[in-house]
Design an enzyme around this catalytic site. Structure first.
Site, PDB file in Angstrom:
ATOM      1  N   HIS A  47       6.213   3.515   1.067  1.00 18.45           N
ATOM      2  CA  HIS A  47       6.025   3.875   0.312  1.00 18.45           C
ATOM      3  C   HIS A  47       6.609   5.228   0.065  1.00 18.45           C
ATOM      4  O   HIS A  47       7.697   5.963  -1.756  1.00 18.45           O
ATOM      5  CB  HIS A  47       4.466   4.885  -0.025  1.00 18.45           C
ATOM      6  N   GLU A  50       9.815   4.180  -1.490  1.00 18.19           N
ATOM      7  CA  GLU A  50      10.264   3.464  -2.757  1.00 18.19           C
ATOM      8  C   GLU A  50      10.314   5.303  -3.925  1.00 18.19           C
ATOM      9  O   GLU A  50      11.358   4.370  -4.828  1.00 18.19           O
ATOM     10  CB  GLU A  50       8.703   2.850  -2.631  1.00 18.19           C
ATOM     11  N   HIS A  51      10.175   5.813  -3.326  1.00 18.15           N
ATOM     12  CA  HIS A  51       9.814   7.176  -4.241  1.00 18.15           C
ATOM     13  C   HIS A  51      11.594   7.322  -4.124  1.00 18.15           C
ATOM     14  O   HIS A  51      12.328   7.944  -5.011  1.00 18.15           O
ATOM     15  CB  HIS A  51       8.978   8.601  -3.806  1.00 18.15           C
ATOM     16  N   GLU A 120      10.932  15.087  -2.988  1.00 19.47           N
ATOM     17  CA  GLU A 120       9.955  14.010  -2.954  1.00 19.47           C
ATOM     18  C   GLU A 120       8.996  13.910  -2.100  1.00 19.47           C
ATOM     19  O   GLU A 120       7.717  13.162  -2.451  1.00 19.47           O
ATOM     20  CB  GLU A 120      11.109  12.465  -3.099  1.00 19.47           C
ATOM     21  N   GLU A 127       0.733  13.368  -4.459  1.00 20.57           N
ATOM     22  CA  GLU A 127      -0.289  12.282  -4.659  1.00 20.57           C
ATOM     23  C   GLU A 127      -1.297  11.576  -3.258  1.00 20.57           C
ATOM     24  O   GLU A 127      -2.341  11.376  -4.131  1.00 20.57           O
ATOM     25  CB  GLU A 127       0.906  10.662  -5.348  1.00 20.57           C
TER      26      GLU A 127
END
Length: 420
Positions: A47, A50-51, A120, A127
């Protein structure tokens, strides 16, 4: 429908689905690596990676990436699941080459600059915090972890705060080197496109990708169990489920029909009995999650503290009813029609079509014709549905609950009710 395929020198596959009647193209890379490919020490790397794909390449800054795609009115995004990570774009047909260039750039040339990685990581931590503060979201992670304890398939896709906050650049690079190989990546495009023209550009971008060094992910071993947390919330959030089926299981379509009939819409049994007749919930629905080597079937409901005990009793009784008695023909026909309509309507979307052919190649190593899917849905009988419901109940249940759940029956009582 015109589907064409190509294979690049390094082994990466390219597939297109041409749609002459539309003005757009969707394209992306489907990587056969997700949360279940991670070890416990790097949980969340898929994940975070991906960011980071959008945070700068050797040719483009993070701002350049956003500006270039939005200058043409396009859309660029990505997502991570337990078995895949996907990077995709949708643009007007004349901008397909630009979309391909950007997607290939973020996958092949990302720099993972330390300052961007620090920012990030902070975004992903936000998140994770947001998910933890959203009970009807985090309850599904609890359910997954309880069904598959202490194994990759049970871990959260987002990872944990402790791991993500410390994850270095070398971990991301190592994961790419191991998992992002030609045998695990499919470039897929759908829309108003020229296959040969895109194939030429794509081969230049991805032709050098070679096979991965990754081992097969650890097989999922379903366990089941009970996980409940009393929290000061307005509603009790409940997910209850059982061992489901994988993509290639003969019961894949019967389970889909069962799920739709039981909790797939306002006419479904659970919606009618639990909400309309008894007023126990605002939201209740069923779901089926398939993996390459197994799956989960479950239902979600949100209810009040005073209603939770009755809710569980009613749900158990409804599950036993469908396992003991055949549903009538009207219920089966309605459920089949809902599933087929979903399949056929998705063919009007370029992004859905691109995903469809990519996932078929990943899972089945072939693209299943739509009429074959329709036939398999239509072939599901009431006896098939009853049998698959009975099959579900042979596995130990998984129960996850969050909120004011003090009145929830204990796990052994729930098991006994299901088996009585």
């Amino acid at each position: 429908m015109t589907v064409e395929q190509a294979t690049f020198p390094g082994g990466m596959r390219f597939v297109t689905d041409r749609m002459d009647s539309v003005e757009s193209v969707s394209l992306g890379v489907w990587v056969n690596a997700g949360a279940r490919n991670e070890t416990a020490e790097i949980n969340g790397v898929s994940h975070l990676l991906e960011h980071m794909a959008f945070k700068g390449t050797a040719r483009r800054s993070a701002l350049d990436i956003a500006v270039e795609i939005e200058n043409v009115g396009g859309h660029l995004n990505a997502y991570t699941s337990r078995e895949s990570t996907v990077y995709y774009a949708t643009v007007l047909k004349e901008d397909a080459a630009l979309a391909l260039d950007i997607v290939s750039d973020i996958l092949m040339n990302s720099t993972f600059a330390d300052d961007e990685l620090a920012r990030e990581r902070a975004v992903v931590l936000q998140e994770i915090g947001q998910a933890n503060d959203t009970p009807d979201d985090i309850i599904f992670d609890t359910f997954q972890e309880t069904a598959y304890p202490d194994q990759p398939l049970g871990r959260a896709i987002l990872g944990t705060t402790d791991i993500v906050s410390q994850m270095p650049r070398e971990t991301l690079k190592g994961y790419i080197d191991t998992q992002y190989g030609s045998d695990r990546m499919i470039l897929s495009a759908a829309g108003n496109l020229d296959h040969d023209a895109l194939a030429g550009l794509a081969e230049k971008a991805f032709g050098s990708v070679t096979a991965s060094q990754a081992a097969e992910p650890q097989a999922g071993v379903y366990s089941g169990g009970d996980n409940r947390e009393v929290r000061d919330l307005e509603q009790a959030h409940l997910v209850m489920g059982f061992e489901g089926v994988g993509y290639d299981d003969d019961d894949y379509y019967p389970l889909a029909v069962l799920s739709t009939a039981l909790g797939g819409g306002m006419s479904s049994r659970l919606f009618q009995e639990v909400r309309e007749k008894r007023g126990l919930v605002y939201s209740i629905y069923t779901f089926s999650s398939a993996y390459q080597d197994g799956g989960l079937f479950g239902l979600y409901a949100g209810t009040g503290e005073e209603e939770v005990a009755e809710l569980v009793s009613v749900v158990c009784d409804e599950l036993k009813r469908v396992a003991a008695d055949r549903m009538d023909g009207e219920e089966i026909a309605r459920s089949r029609a809902q599933i087929k309509a979903g399949v056929l309507m998705s063919l009007e979307s370029t992004s859905s079509r691109a995903e469809r052919v990519a996932r078929h190649l990943q899972i089945y190593n072939r693209i299943i014709p739509v009429d074959e899917i329709a036939r398999r849905i239509d072939s599901v009988t009431a006896e098939d549905v009853r049998r698959v419901a009975e099959r579900l109940l042979t596995s130990p249940p998984t129960l996850a609950a969050l909120g004011p759940v003090g009145g929830l029956p204990d796990y052994e009582t729930v098991k006994a009710r299901l088996n009585s």
